[in-house]
Design a protein around this motif. Structure first.
Motif, short mmCIF file in Angstrom:
data_model
loop_
_atom_site.label_atom_id
_atom_site.label_comp_id
_atom_site.label_asym_id
_atom_site.label_seq_id
_atom_site.Cartn_x
_atom_site.Cartn_y
_atom_site.Cartn_z
N PHE A 70 -3.75 0.93 -2.36
CA PHE A 70 -4.25 2.03 -1.37
C PHE A 70 -5.87 2.08 -1.69
CE2 PHE A 70 -5.82 6.38 -0.83
CZ PHE A 70 -5.29 6.77 0.71
N ILE A 71 -6.04 2.22 -2.89
CA ILE A 71 -7.82 2.29 -3.20
C ILE A 71 -8.42 0.88 -2.62
CG2 ILE A 71 -9.30 2.02 -5.08
CD1 ILE A 71 -7.32 3.51 -6.85
N VAL A 72 -7.58 -0.38 -2.71
CA VAL A 72 -8.30 -1.45 -2.22
C VAL A 72 -8.45 -1.27 -0.63
CG1 VAL A 72 -7.69 -3.91 -1.74
CG2 VAL A 72 -7.59 -3.12 -4.18
N ALA A 73 -7.35 -0.87 0.00
CA ALA A 73 -7.19 -0.87 1.52
C ALA A 73 -8.36 0.04 2.10
CB ALA A 73 -5.77 -0.39 2.09
N ASN A 74 -8.78 1.14 1.08
CA ASN A 74 -9.70 2.28 1.68
C ASN A 74 -11.09 1.86 1.00
OD1 ASN A 74 -8.36 4.52 3.10
ND2 ASN A 74 -6.96 4.04 1.81
N THR A 75 -11.18 0.93 0.48
CA THR A 75 -12.41 0.52 -0.16
C THR A 75 -13.07 -0.71 0.68
OG1 THR A 75 -12.14 1.26 -2.40
CG2 THR A 75 -13.92 -0.07 -2.14
N ARG B 202 -1.27 3.23 -7.14
CA ARG B 202 -2.36 3.73 -6.02
C ARG B 202 -3.24 2.43 -6.02
NH1 ARG B 202 -1.41 7.41 -9.67
NH2 ARG B 202 -3.23 6.79 -11.01
N GLY B 203 -3.19 1.39 -6.49
CA GLY B 203 -4.07 0.18 -6.42
C GLY B 203 -4.48 -0.34 -5.00
N VAL C 236 0.78 -1.22 -0.05
CA VAL C 236 -0.02 0.06 0.04
C VAL C 236 0.75 1.14 0.18
CG1 VAL C 236 -1.73 1.23 1.17
CG2 VAL C 236 -1.81 -1.09 1.11
N VAL C 237 1.00 1.97 -1.02
CA VAL C 237 1.70 3.09 -1.24
C VAL C 237 0.75 4.48 -0.91
CG1 VAL C 237 2.80 4.71 -2.64
CG2 VAL C 237 3.00 2.29 -2.68
N GLU C 238 1.08 5.17 0.23
CA GLU C 238 0.18 6.21 0.60
C GLU C 238 0.92 7.59 0.37
OE1 GLU C 238 -1.89 5.95 4.51
OE2 GLU C 238 -1.39 3.94 4.43
N LEU D 85 0.42 11.42 -8.97
CA LEU D 85 0.19 11.96 -10.39
C LEU D 85 0.83 10.94 -11.39
CD1 LEU D 85 0.95 15.76 -10.18
CD2 LEU D 85 -1.21 14.65 -10.07
N GLY D 86 1.42 9.74 -10.88
CA GLY D 86 1.81 8.77 -11.62
C GLY D 86 0.94 7.98 -12.10
#
Length: 138
Positions: A109-114, A106-107, A94-96, A101-102
């Motif tokens: 991070f999105i999973v962890a927050n969804t 973010r994938g 998880v990259v926070e 902008l790259g």
């Protein structure tokens, strides 16, 4: 769409798909996930499920060669569990707050927050399973 095998569905609310994690197939996989969640009466979880599954499959596509994997959906009393098994033992990260902008990063991070819960499990014989648990009203 070319799945490695047709979906295996049991009366217990289980669906297994053998597939290649290729972006050209992601739309079809999202439709399959949506159809099963509708069948199971879990329509409130469809958006979260398709986001999580797509992001996990995108990780497999980017980081695992070959990109063959197995997607398992389970309708459980506490919610829906989606898990993707691949042949790599490298765990997702998880990259926070880095490089928003790259083009990638973010994938998870999105999973962890969804997802309500998520994690990884080693698979006997090599590889890993990345899973999410989605709960209605959580």
């Amino acid at each position: 769409m070319t799945l490695e095998s047709p979906p295996i569905v049991t009366t217990s609310g289980l669906c297994r798909l053998q597939l290649r994690a290729e972006p050209a197939q992601f739309g079809a996989v999202r439709r399959i996930v949506s159809a099963y969640l509708r069948l199971w009466g879990r329509t409130g979880l469809i958006d979260s499920a398709v986001v999580c599954v797509t992001e996990i499959l995108a990780n497999v596509h980017r980081h695992v060669n070959p990109s063959e994997c197995e997607l398992v959906l389970e309708n459980m009393p506490e919610g829906v569990r989606a898990a993707v098994r691949d042949q790599s033992s490298v765990l997702p990260v998880v990259v926070e707050g880095e490089n928003w902008l790259g083009e990638s990063g973010r994938g998870m991070f999105i999973v962890a927050n969804t997802a309500d819960l998520w994690g990884t499990s080693p698979v006997e014989g090599g590889g890993k399973q990345v899973w999410v648990l989605l709960r209605e009203g959580a």
